[in-house]
Design a protein around this motif. Sequence first.
Motif, PDB file in Angstrom:
ATOM      1  N   GLN A   1     -39.276  -0.891  -8.881  1.00 47.84           N
ATOM      2  CA  GLN A   1     -38.408  -1.374  -9.960  1.00 47.84           C
ATOM      3  C   GLN A   1     -37.052  -0.674  -9.906  1.00 47.84           C
ATOM      4  O   GLN A   1     -35.997  -1.309 -10.046  1.00 47.84           O
ATOM      5  N   VAL A   2     -37.088   0.642  -9.707  1.00 49.47           N
ATOM      6  CA  VAL A   2     -35.854   1.417  -9.607  1.00 49.47           C
ATOM      7  C   VAL A   2     -35.045   0.966  -8.395  1.00 49.47           C
ATOM      8  O   VAL A   2     -33.823   0.798  -8.466  1.00 49.47           O
ATOM      9  N   LEU A   3     -35.725   0.751  -7.265  1.00 49.99           N
ATOM     10  CA  LEU A   3     -35.039   0.296  -6.053  1.00 49.99           C
ATOM     11  C   LEU A   3     -34.418  -1.086  -6.252  1.00 49.99           C
ATOM     12  O   LEU A   3     -33.334  -1.376  -5.728  1.00 49.99           O
ATOM     13  N   ALA A   4     -35.103  -1.944  -7.007  1.00 51.51           N
ATOM     14  CA  ALA A   4     -34.556  -3.270  -7.296  1.00 51.51           C
ATOM     15  C   ALA A   4     -33.263  -3.140  -8.095  1.00 51.51           C
ATOM     16  O   ALA A   4     -32.274  -3.842  -7.825  1.00 51.51           O
ATOM     17  N   LEU A   5     -33.248  -2.246  -9.079  1.00 46.15           N
ATOM     18  CA  LEU A   5     -32.043  -2.009  -9.869  1.00 46.15           C
ATOM     19  C   LEU A   5     -30.919  -1.475  -8.994  1.00 46.15           C
ATOM     20  O   LEU A   5     -29.769  -1.916  -9.105  1.00 46.15           O
ATOM     21  N   VAL A   6     -31.246  -0.542  -8.121  1.00 47.24           N
ATOM     22  CA  VAL A   6     -30.235   0.016  -7.212  1.00 47.24           C
ATOM     23  C   VAL A   6     -29.679  -1.073  -6.301  1.00 47.24           C
ATOM     24  O   VAL A   6     -28.466  -1.178  -6.097  1.00 47.24           O
ATOM     25  N   ALA A   7     -30.573  -1.914  -5.760  1.00 45.62           N
ATOM     26  CA  ALA A   7     -30.145  -2.990  -4.857  1.00 45.62           C
ATOM     27  C   ALA A   7     -29.214  -3.970  -5.552  1.00 45.62           C
ATOM     28  O   ALA A   7     -28.185  -4.381  -5.001  1.00 45.62           O
ATOM     29  N   VAL A   8     -29.556  -4.362  -6.787  1.00 44.61           N
ATOM     30  CA  VAL A   8     -28.712  -5.297  -7.534  1.00 44.61           C
ATOM     31  C   VAL A   8     -27.363  -4.651  -7.852  1.00 44.61           C
ATOM     32  O   VAL A   8     -26.312  -5.304  -7.773  1.00 44.61           O
ATOM     33  N   SER A   9     -27.369  -3.364  -8.179  1.00 44.76           N
ATOM     34  CA  SER A   9     -26.119  -2.657  -8.477  1.00 44.76           C
ATOM     35  C   SER A   9     -25.225  -2.577  -7.246  1.00 44.76           C
ATOM     36  O   SER A   9     -24.003  -2.757  -7.338  1.00 44.76           O
ATOM     37  N   VAL A  10     -25.832  -2.297  -6.097  1.00 44.06           N
ATOM     38  CA  VAL A  10     -25.064  -2.259  -4.840  1.00 44.06           C
ATOM     39  C   VAL A  10     -24.498  -3.645  -4.532  1.00 44.06           C
ATOM     40  O   VAL A  10     -23.350  -3.773  -4.076  1.00 44.06           O
ATOM     41  N   LEU A  11     -25.288  -4.686  -4.780  1.00 38.73           N
ATOM     42  CA  LEU A  11     -24.814  -6.051  -4.558  1.00 38.73           C
ATOM     43  C   LEU A  11     -23.593  -6.349  -5.421  1.00 38.73           C
ATOM     44  O   LEU A  11     -22.610  -6.933  -4.947  1.00 38.73           O
ATOM     45  N   ILE A  12     -23.647  -5.927  -6.688  1.00 38.31           N
ATOM     46  CA  ILE A  12     -22.514  -6.142  -7.592  1.00 38.31           C
ATOM     47  C   ILE A  12     -21.288  -5.382  -7.090  1.00 38.31           C
ATOM     48  O   ILE A  12     -20.168  -5.902  -7.099  1.00 38.31           O
ATOM     49  N   ALA A  13     -21.489  -4.128  -6.650  1.00 42.54           N
ATOM     50  CA  ALA A  13     -20.375  -3.338  -6.115  1.00 42.54           C
ATOM     51  C   ALA A  13     -19.786  -4.018  -4.880  1.00 42.54           C
ATOM     52  O   ALA A  13     -18.566  -4.063  -4.704  1.00 42.54           O
ATOM     53  N   TRP A  14     -20.651  -4.545  -4.038  1.00 43.29           N
ATOM     54  CA  TRP A  14     -20.179  -5.238  -2.823  1.00 43.29           C
ATOM     55  C   TRP A  14     -19.395  -6.489  -3.187  1.00 43.29           C
ATOM     56  O   TRP A  14     -18.349  -6.767  -2.589  1.00 43.29           O
ATOM     57  N   MET A  15     -19.888  -7.236  -4.177  1.00 41.80           N
ATOM     58  CA  MET A  15     -19.199  -8.456  -4.601  1.00 41.80           C
ATOM     59  C   MET A  15     -17.827  -8.140  -5.189  1.00 41.80           C
ATOM     60  O   MET A  15     -16.922  -8.980  -5.148  1.00 41.80           O
ATOM     61  N   SER A  16     -17.668  -6.935  -5.761  1.00 43.96           N
ATOM     62  CA  SER A  16     -16.369  -6.536  -6.306  1.00 43.96           C
ATOM     63  C   SER A  16     -15.575  -5.720  -5.296  1.00 43.96           C
ATOM     64  O   SER A  16     -14.604  -5.053  -5.657  1.00 43.96           O
ATOM     65  N   HIS A  17     -16.027  -5.754  -4.020  1.00 40.97           N
ATOM     66  CA  HIS A  17     -15.330  -5.087  -2.910  1.00 40.97           C
ATOM     67  C   HIS A  17     -15.244  -3.573  -3.114  1.00 40.97           C
ATOM     68  O   HIS A  17     -14.304  -2.928  -2.651  1.00 40.97           O
ATOM     69  N   PHE A  18     -16.238  -3.033  -3.806  1.00 40.49           N
ATOM     70  CA  PHE A  18     -16.343  -1.594  -4.036  1.00 40.49           C
ATOM     71  C   PHE A  18     -15.097  -1.014  -4.702  1.00 40.49           C
ATOM     72  O   PHE A  18     -14.755   0.149  -4.501  1.00 40.49           O
ATOM     73  N   GLU A  19     -14.418  -1.827  -5.489  1.00 40.36           N
ATOM     74  CA  GLU A  19     -13.312  -1.320  -6.294  1.00 40.36           C
ATOM     75  C   GLU A  19     -13.922  -0.710  -7.555  1.00 40.36           C
ATOM     76  O   GLU A  19     -14.046  -1.347  -8.595  1.00 40.36           O
ATOM     77  N   LEU A  20     -14.305   0.543  -7.449  1.00 40.92           N
ATOM     78  CA  LEU A  20     -15.211   1.159  -8.410  1.00 40.92           C
ATOM     79  C   LEU A  20     -14.672   1.204  -9.836  1.00 40.92           C
ATOM     80  O   LEU A  20     -15.431   1.188 -10.792  1.00 40.92           O
ATOM     81  N   LEU A  21     -13.382   1.284 -10.016  1.00 42.94           N
ATOM     82  CA  LEU A  21     -12.844   1.343 -11.364  1.00 42.94           C
ATOM     83  C   LEU A  21     -12.392  -0.022 -11.846  1.00 42.94           C
ATOM     84  O   LEU A  21     -12.308  -0.280 -13.043  1.00 42.94           O
ATOM     85  N   ALA A  22     -12.091  -0.915 -10.900  1.00 41.03           N
ATOM     86  CA  ALA A  22     -11.665  -2.256 -11.289  1.00 41.03           C
ATOM     87  C   ALA A  22     -12.844  -3.078 -11.814  1.00 41.03           C
ATOM     88  O   ALA A  22     -12.694  -3.904 -12.702  1.00 41.03           O
ATOM     89  N   GLU A  23     -14.000  -2.877 -11.249  1.00 41.09           N
ATOM     90  CA  GLU A  23     -15.198  -3.598 -11.674  1.00 41.09           C
ATOM     91  C   GLU A  23     -16.335  -2.582 -11.769  1.00 41.09           C
ATOM     92  O   GLU A  23     -16.782  -2.044 -10.766  1.00 41.09           O
ATOM     93  N   PHE A  24     -16.770  -2.295 -12.989  1.00 45.71           N
ATOM     94  CA  PHE A  24     -17.711  -1.190 -13.163  1.00 45.71           C
ATOM     95  C   PHE A  24     -19.097  -1.619 -13.637  1.00 45.71           C
ATOM     96  O   PHE A  24     -19.871  -0.800 -14.124  1.00 45.71           O
TER      97      PHE A  24
END
Length: 273
Positions: A204-227
């Motif tokens: 479950q934790v890994l699923a959350l991490v994977a989805v979070s990484v996917l979101i970061a990737w979709m926002s091009h890892f602009e960590l402060l622009a899309e949080f």
Amino acid sequence: MSTLTALTGSTFRLSSFQLKLIGILLMVFDHIHQFFPIDVPIWFTWIGRIVAPIFLFASAEGYYYTRSKWKYMLHLYIGYVLMGIMNMIIQRQLPSEHVLINNIFGTLFLAVLYMFLIDWFINSIKARKYVQIGAAIIAFILPIVLSQAAMQFLTSSAIGNPVLFNLFMYGNLLIPVPILVEGGYVFIILGVLFHLLRYKRSWQVLALVAVSVLIAWMSHFELLAEFQWMMVFAAIPIALYNGTKGRNMKYFFYVFYPAHIYFLYMLAYWLGK
């Protein structure tokens, strides 16, 4: 033993009640920033990113333990409809620069609905009930089809027709569709993953991490622009969950969630006059 306990040796645990209290507290911080973005620091909404995963996780647990899954879904659906109506009424009576788009009930309802449909599909296969298998597949696809229809309408010239637009808006008050609810498909899928993996907390934790990484990737890892990726930190309280209910707060969230939204909206409205 929780995942975090296995890693750290800590015996600290959280009940479902305590998880929800954490979610409610951080939710208030998030919405204070939403309605007072100039006066309130941005980190109020950063820490609010972990709220949705907590409540999706709690919903998966609630779905598993509830005596009546139909009643559970009905409560979430009623919450969605009533809040949608109240959002419309309040904005018409107190028009403001703030738009009342908050209605997490729709997301939770669809997530729980898909948990139910997946279970129904699997159980129908095991029982070789082919009519029910077909019905489950149709019910599974229908919200997706409605989402596509909604997107086509919103990107077509028909949106300029006031009659059609009002019909669309009133229809959306009664029928939540994945593309239009808070978090969209991503949150719904995350809730379903919490359900499917509930016997493996680490997964479950890994699923959350994977989805979070996917979101970061979709926002091009602009960590402060899309949080939104910061919801990964919900892994900590989720990993500390001990599998117990704790104190009963069955209807508290149903009341507190819309109440604090409307309080903040009206406060922002009156202070802005």
